[in-house]
Design an enzyme around this catalytic site. Structure first.
Site, short mmCIF file in Angstrom:
data_model
loop_
_atom_site.label_atom_id
_atom_site.label_comp_id
_atom_site.label_asym_id
_atom_site.label_seq_id
_atom_site.Cartn_x
_atom_site.Cartn_y
_atom_site.Cartn_z
N HIS A 181 0.81 -1.22 0.00
CA HIS A 181 0.00 0.00 0.00
C HIS A 181 0.84 1.28 0.00
CE1 HIS A 181 -3.80 -2.21 1.37
NE2 HIS A 181 -4.14 -1.57 0.27
N ARG A 239 -15.84 -3.96 0.59
CA ARG A 239 -15.74 -2.52 0.41
C ARG A 239 -15.67 -2.24 -1.07
NH1 ARG A 239 -10.37 -0.57 -0.66
NH2 ARG A 239 -10.94 1.49 0.08
N LYS A 261 -4.94 8.29 -9.08
CA LYS A 261 -5.86 7.49 -9.88
C LYS A 261 -5.62 7.68 -11.37
CE LYS A 261 -9.44 7.40 -6.28
NZ LYS A 261 -9.67 5.95 -6.04
C1 HEM Z 1 -5.87 -7.61 2.01
C2 HEM Z 1 -6.56 -7.01 1.17
C3 HEM Z 1 -6.05 -5.90 0.29
C4 HEM Z 1 -5.23 -5.99 -0.79
C5 HEM Z 1 -4.60 -7.25 -1.35
C6 HEM Z 1 -5.05 -4.64 -1.28
C7 HEM Z 1 -4.25 -4.33 -2.36
C8 HEM Z 1 -4.10 -3.06 -2.87
C9 HEM Z 1 -3.25 -2.72 -3.96
C10 HEM Z 1 -2.36 -3.70 -4.71
C11 HEM Z 1 -3.36 -1.39 -4.19
C12 HEM Z 1 -2.63 -0.58 -5.26
C13 HEM Z 1 -1.41 0.05 -4.67
C14 HEM Z 1 -0.49 0.59 -5.74
O1 HEM Z 1 -0.69 1.74 -6.17
O2 HEM Z 1 0.43 -0.14 -6.17
C15 HEM Z 1 -4.31 -0.88 -3.24
C16 HEM Z 1 -4.74 0.42 -3.15
C17 HEM Z 1 -5.57 0.90 -2.14
N1 HEM Z 1 -6.06 0.18 -1.07
FE1 HEM Z 1 -5.87 -1.78 -0.76
N2 HEM Z 1 -5.77 -3.78 -0.52
C18 HEM Z 1 -6.40 -4.50 0.46
C19 HEM Z 1 -7.22 -4.03 1.44
C20 HEM Z 1 -7.55 -2.72 1.60
C21 HEM Z 1 -8.43 -2.25 2.62
C22 HEM Z 1 -9.16 -3.08 3.65
C23 HEM Z 1 -8.51 -0.92 2.48
C24 HEM Z 1 -9.36 -0.06 3.38
C25 HEM Z 1 -9.37 1.14 3.55
C26 HEM Z 1 -7.66 -0.55 1.35
C27 HEM Z 1 -7.47 0.72 0.86
C28 HEM Z 1 -6.81 1.04 -0.30
C29 HEM Z 1 -6.82 2.36 -0.91
C30 HEM Z 1 -7.56 3.58 -0.36
C31 HEM Z 1 -6.06 2.27 -2.07
C32 HEM Z 1 -5.86 3.37 -3.10
C33 HEM Z 1 -6.90 3.10 -4.15
C34 HEM Z 1 -7.20 4.21 -5.14
O3 HEM Z 1 -7.23 5.39 -4.77
O4 HEM Z 1 -7.50 3.88 -6.30
N3 HEM Z 1 -7.10 -1.67 0.86
N4 HEM Z 1 -4.74 -1.92 -2.44
#
Ligand code: HEM
Lengths: 355, 320
Positions: free
Chosen positions: A193, A223, A317
């Site tokens: 993250h 979510r 984004k």
């Molecule tokens: C275990 C489960 C999860 C996985 C495998 C996961 C995986 C990822 C990955 C790979 C990214 C992209 C990061 C990048 O730019 O390389 C991301 C973005 C993000 N994740 Fe997670 N995530 C998980 C759970 C969560 C949870 C529970 C939240 C709760 C708040 C969260 C919040 C975010 C947010 C806010 C972003 C940025 C997304 C955007 O603005 O488009 N993630 N996540």
């Protein structure tokens, strides 16, 4: 209802389309007129009949074509599917979770017969009828995770839980919003993250991890996340950025409604029983803005959300450069009227657009 | 986290007295369905309705994790406790219906480990019984060192030794046998993880010795379930709900909140998982913390774990 499966593409000629049914059930992610990161998690225990939340693994009109697209991606780049050696047990857990849930939720499409460890799986839309021995890898054409996720829409991250953290030790990732399994494999929750702006400072990830470590068997959570994608591309991976990145420069006021898509991920979380791992299915839904604005409430709201979104988020984004064009387009569908709370279309109660 | 959908309805199919202290209970699904598989080391909450008191106590599942036909738990009788184990021993009979929580694992095997070194004391053997069954079918290296007071109280030792003669080592207090801990912890191949489950003193002994010998903390795992202890009744103001409630001598703060219809989160009910952590808004008195969760600086009037901890004093206000 029986689903009419589309024959469509997510590349080259982009024949992907949403039917009226798919438009109305689109998982619109904004419950109010603004957006900021939050620990937006709730239980995944059904939803209104026909909505994408109703079943545990939603199957829709794009199923067959999405699976075809996944096979194309994998043929070019096998590293989109990886599983570290200690994750095989979790793969079996995932195979069981999906087969049991899909056969219960869609008995007309999927059938599972179990006699001890002798299993027979019938997937009618994909014309698959396989008999195999549960927990015997040699009896399947692929490893258990790859086998079942080649037949299930959405990406899958399978996380090992240890040291009070989650580790991305397996996954099937072909429909991602610009991140790479091959890069993230073996990383923990905070490491993968790291690129996300603002959320770390807000304490979002600390609280989210605490929640996830406690997701329990029989009690899944979900979510939504969202971004913007030019052309209905499922595979917006860093590996292929050279192919899709340039397409962002092809937007014009004339083609924007057709080409610019809102991309929404329905993310769910399940504890896997035998391995104590966590699986994180990331299901991608795409909708062209011209289709989205046929729901007056969504047109008004999306304009306000995009207009007021912090620069950091629009940059992360990937649509900061196109934001003025997108806003020009969306402003035509915002007459300034108030919107009803919640994500639903409210077609019967929300007024039509006033010109 | 506390609705009826989270419960498994089961029937007691066997009640087997293993020795003076320990009795095994076996359950099948009341609807004849398979029970969910689980991972070795998982526990389930057993719901006990004893008159107008409802208790939920955690017990390690010790049946084969991959066998969904039944679950088994082994319960050590604790006459000084609040009565959960006594209730099971005295009141629960074959044919009775009970509700269980879904399996939860706070003592999972680290599947990246090359070898699993298990150290058990007394009834702390139960999670290892399931873990060993799991490793048997998935093929992992393990070694068990099991200390008990007497041969008669060494529950399951015979069966374990018969199945794995080269891997199971038994130490009996009444024979003055002691686990050669320092030697064990010094001579392990790289990639070994150590697991300990038993009385508090044994856990501390293993944690301290492992630390002194330079074991990385992530390779050291422990579990001690704390049954909530009885204590002086006390009164609590709940700021969010606007209620003032009394916690009786034989109930926990969490149980008292539930009795009053306050929807408080929980998971393990044994002071280990952190789910019920609650902020203290004001207090005048002394806390009796019994959990493994809170950081030291939170124990001084900042937070409390209502599942196991108590309070003695004139005023306590919680953010709940
Ligand atoms: C275990 C489960 C999860 C996985 C495998 C996961 C995986 C990822 C990955 C790979 C990214 C992209 C990061 C990048 O730019 O390389 C991301 C973005 C993000 N994740 Fe997670 N995530 C998980 C759970 C969560 C949870 C529970 C939240 C709760 C708040 C969260 C919040 C975010 C947010 C806010 C972003 C940025 C997304 C955007 O603005 O488009 N993630 N996540």
């Amino acid at each position: 209802m029986t689903i009419q499966f589309n024959d469509e593409t997510f590349r080259d000629d982009y024949t992907f389309r949403n039917s009226d049914w798919a438009i109305r059930r689109f998982p619109f992610p904004f419950h109010e007129d603004s957006y900021m990161y939050s620990v937006n998690m709730e239980r995944h225990r059904g939803g209104p009949e026909g909505s994408v939340y109703a079943k545990r693994f939603d199957v829709d009109e794009h199923y067959i074509s999405e699976m075809r697209d996944r096979a194309l991606v994998l043929a070019e780049d096998p590293l989109r599917c990886q599983s570290l050696p200690h994750m095989t047990l979790a793969g079996w857990d995932l195979l069981e979770l999906i087969m049991v849930n899909k056969s219960e939720d869609y008995p007309d499409l999927f059938e599972l017969d179990r006699d001890g460890n002798k299993w027979r799986w019938i997937n009618k839309p994909l014309s698959i009828d396989d008999s195999f021995i549960f927990m015997d890898e040699a009896s399947l054409p692929y490893g258990p995770m790859e086998y079942i996720t080649r037949q299930t829409q959405g990406d899958f991250a399978v996380l090992d839980q240890r040291e009070n953290n989650l580790w991305m030790d397996a996954g099937m990732v072909t429909t991602q919003a610009d991140w790479s399994l091959d890069f993230d494999i073996g990383m923990n929750f905070f490491e993968w993250h790291a690129p996300v702006p603002l959320a770390h400072e807000m304490g979002v990830f600390k609280r989210a991890l605490k929640f996830l470590l406690n997701v329990q068997q029989g009690n899944p959570a979900r979510r939504l996340n969202w971004t913007m994608t030019v052309n209905p591309l499922l595979d917006t991976s860093p590996e292929n950025y050279h192919k899709w990145g340039v397409q962002k420069t092809t937007l014009t006021p004339e083609n924007l409604g057709r080409k610019q898509h809102l991309r929404v991920e329905l993310q769910t979380f399940y504890r896997l029983p035998r391995s104590n791992a966590l699986v994180f299915p990331i299901r991608c839904y795409l909708i062209a803005l011209e289709d989205l604005v046929t729901i007056p409430k969504w047109g008004r709201r999306l304009h306000r959300v995009i207009r007021d979104l912090p620069v950091e988020l629009a940059t992360y984004k990937g649509f900061i450069d196109n934001r003025p064009l997108i806003l020009d387009y969306l402003s035509q569908f915002d007459d300034g009227l108030p919107t009803s709370p919640g994500v639903w279309p409210d077609l019967d109660s929300e007024p039509p657009l006033r010109r | 986290m506390s609705t009826d959908l989270d419960r498994l309805h089961v029937v007691v199919t066997a009640k087997v007295k293993l020795n003076d202290l320990v009795t095994r209970f076996e359950f099948v699904h009341a609807g004849g369905k398979p029970l969910p598989p689980f991972s070795g080391g998982a526990h389930a909450l057993v719901e006990m309705r004893d008159g107008d008191v409802t208790r939920l106590n955690p017990y390690s599942l010790m049946s084969d994790p991959l066998d969904p036909s039944h679950y088994a738990i082994s319960v050590r009788r604790d006459d000084a406790g609040r009565g959960g184990s006594v209730f099971l021993h005295d009141k629960v009979q074959v044919g009775d219906r009970l509700n269980l929580g879904y399996p939860v694992n706070l003592f999972a095997l680290d599947l990246t480990a090359r070898k699993h070194l298990m150290i058990a004391g007394g009834i702390g053997i139960t999670p290892f019984v399931a873990q060993i069954k799991q490793l048997q079918s998935t093929g992992g290296a393990f070694e068990l060192h099991y200390a008990a007071r007497t041969q008669a109280l060494a529950t399951y030792a015979d069966a374990l030794r018969a199945a794995h003669p080269a891997r199971v080592n038994l130490y009996l207090d009444d024979q003055n046998q002691q686990i050669p801990l320092e030697r064990l912890l010094s001579g392990q191949p790289p990639g070994t993880h150590v697991y300990v489950c038993g009385p508090r003193g044994m856990i501390d002994w293993v944690l301290t010795t492992a630390h002194a010998l330079g074991w990385p903390p992530e390779a050291v795992h422990f579990e001690e379930f704390l049954a909530p202890q009885p204590g002086m009744p006390f009164t609590v103001e709940l700021a969010q709900t606007g209620k003032t409630i009394c916690v009786g001598e034989h109930e926990s703060l969490l149980e008292a909140m539930e009795r009053e219809g306050v929807d408080a989160p929980y998971l393990c009910r044994g002071g280990a998982c952190g789910q019920c952590e609650t902020r203290v808004l004001a207090h005048d008195g002394t806390f009796h913390h019994h959990d493994h969760w809170l950081e030291e600086h939170d124990r001084n009037g900042r937070k409390i774990m209502p599942c196991v901890s108590r309070f003695e004093g004139t005023r306590l206000v919680l953010d709940r």
